[in-house]
Scaffold this active site. Structure first.
Site, mmCIF file in Angstrom:
data_model
loop_
_atom_site.group_PDB
_atom_site.id
_atom_site.type_symbol
_atom_site.label_atom_id
_atom_site.label_comp_id
_atom_site.label_asym_id
_atom_site.label_seq_id
_atom_site.Cartn_x
_atom_site.Cartn_y
_atom_site.Cartn_z
ATOM 1 N N HIS A 158 0.842 -1.190 0.000
ATOM 2 C CA HIS A 158 0.000 0.000 0.000
ATOM 3 C C HIS A 158 0.879 1.242 0.000
ATOM 4 C CE1 HIS A 158 -0.427 0.815 4.668
ATOM 5 N NE2 HIS A 158 0.822 0.564 4.329
ATOM 6 N N CYS A 177 6.086 6.118 4.681
ATOM 7 C CA CYS A 177 4.913 5.351 4.229
ATOM 8 C C CYS A 177 4.280 5.953 2.980
ATOM 9 C CB CYS A 177 3.870 5.259 5.337
ATOM 10 S SG CYS A 177 4.469 4.366 6.772
ATOM 11 N N HIS A 183 4.910 0.030 -0.192
ATOM 12 C CA HIS A 183 5.665 -0.873 0.685
ATOM 13 C C HIS A 183 4.676 -1.931 1.165
ATOM 14 C CE1 HIS A 183 3.789 1.979 3.464
ATOM 15 N NE2 HIS A 183 3.766 0.973 4.320
ATOM 16 N N HIS A 185 3.067 -5.194 3.829
ATOM 17 C CA HIS A 185 2.821 -5.715 5.178
ATOM 18 C C HIS A 185 2.263 -7.125 5.071
ATOM 19 C CE1 HIS A 185 3.268 -1.879 7.280
ATOM 20 N NE2 HIS A 185 2.543 -1.312 6.327
ATOM 21 N N ASP A 223 -5.138 -10.333 -1.089
ATOM 22 C CA ASP A 223 -3.844 -11.002 -0.942
ATOM 23 C C ASP A 223 -2.983 -10.837 -2.201
ATOM 24 O OD1 ASP A 223 -1.943 -12.588 0.387
ATOM 25 O OD2 ASP A 223 -2.664 -14.399 -0.611
ATOM 26 N N HIS A 224 -1.711 -10.455 -1.972
ATOM 27 C CA HIS A 224 -0.750 -10.245 -3.051
ATOM 28 C C HIS A 224 -1.230 -9.187 -4.046
ATOM 29 C CE1 HIS A 224 1.129 -13.629 -1.195
ATOM 30 N NE2 HIS A 224 2.166 -13.560 -1.998
ATOM 31 N N GLU A 268 -1.585 -4.541 11.311
ATOM 32 C CA GLU A 268 -0.710 -4.149 10.213
ATOM 33 C C GLU A 268 0.699 -4.692 10.481
ATOM 34 O OE1 GLU A 268 -0.946 -0.245 7.818
ATOM 35 O OE2 GLU A 268 0.380 0.158 9.512
#
Ligand code: NI
Length: 278
Positions: A158, A177, A183, A185, A223-224, A268
């Site tokens: 994100h 960020c 980047h 998580h 996801d991904h 997170e």
């Protein structure tokens, strides 16, 4: 010399507090009454295949000023070991062929544990952990309802930024960020649903169904992915952990039939999580 403004509670003030004790055990036919050799791991020891379970009992009441205890943990341990574990072992043995829902196991031990508590405390919560990632919770204030909490994970990228901020403003608010390329998580999502167990099946919601719904509505979608670029909700909305939690709530709310969504918690990182209860 300066003195700190510490307020010493008057000895006449009642100090009302909650205390939780975790009891770890297996349903093996071991020597439950013997002295535990490693109570950290739970006892009796599982020397054959047997469910390993955790019961967390929370009591509330007035702290005894003289000794500083709300309730001796030995009393809670004894209540769980004498009143709950033998029953759970019986239920497990009886129902091995048909399967016994955890809701039924939990419901069955509430009253016996309540009855074994000293008069100055009340049992307000009982949590049966079936695995490190799946818990069933009874709460006194929710009467006959049972809550199920299951953990899920997804990995995503994100970028935190506001389109109407200048680059300087974005850097000032979001720091690294706001890196333009994003980047990542490893997010952990805890979903809690609640309701009364169904009279026929004995479950609030089959865990397989809970998992399928969360997988289809949330995990497969996030996801991904790069949340800002791949997920419609975050095209304009900043994908902060707060907003991700809210979006997951909206995706799941109303999806569980007669069970209600009670809480969504999103980690997170192991040190940062947000939760939303509607
Ligand atoms: Ni981040």
């Amino acid at each position: 010399m300066t003195t700190l403004p510490i307020r010493i509670a008057s000895m006449s003030d009642d100090l009302i507090m909650e205390l939780t004790r975790e009891v770890r055990f297996s349903l093996a036919d071991g020597d439950a009454d013997g002295k535990p050799l490693n109570s950290w791991a739970g006892w009796p020891a599982s020397d054959r295949i047997a469910p390993y379970l955790v019961l967390r009992a929370t009591v509330r009441g007035v702290v005894d000023r003289r000794i500083g205890y709300l309730c001796n943990i030995v009393t809670i341990d004894k209540a769980v070991r004498d009143e709950a574990i033998p029953q759970l072992r019986d239920v497990h043995r009886e129902d091995l062929s048909v399967g016994c829902p955890y809701e039924a196991m939990l419901t069955r031990v509430v009253s016996p544990i309540e009855g074994a508590m000293p008069d100055n405390v009340e049992l307000i919560r009982l949590e049966l952990r079936a695995t490190p990632f799946l818990a069933y919770t009874w709460r006194k204030e929710l009467l006959n309802m049972i809550q199920i909490t299951q953990s899920f994970e997804f990995a995503a990228a994100h970028r935190l930024h506001c389109a109407d901020f200048s680059d300087e403003e974005n850097r000032a608010v979001f720091g690294k960020c706001t890196n333009p390329n994003g980047h990542g998580h490893n997010y952990v999502v805890e979903v809690t649903v609640g309701g009364e167990p169904d009279a026929q099946s004995g479950t609030v919601l089959e865990v397989g169904r809970l998992e399928r719904i969360v997988k289809e509505r949330v995990i497969d979608e996030f996801d991904h992915k790069h949340l800002n670029l791949d997920c419609a909700e975050f095209a304009e909305l900043n994908p902060s952990v707060e907003n991700i939690t809210r979006v997951i709530w909206d995706r799941l709310n109303g999806a569980f039939g007669s069970a209600n969504l009670a809480k969504v918690r999103v980690y997170e990182t192991p040190k940062t999580f947000a939760e939303f209860c509607g």
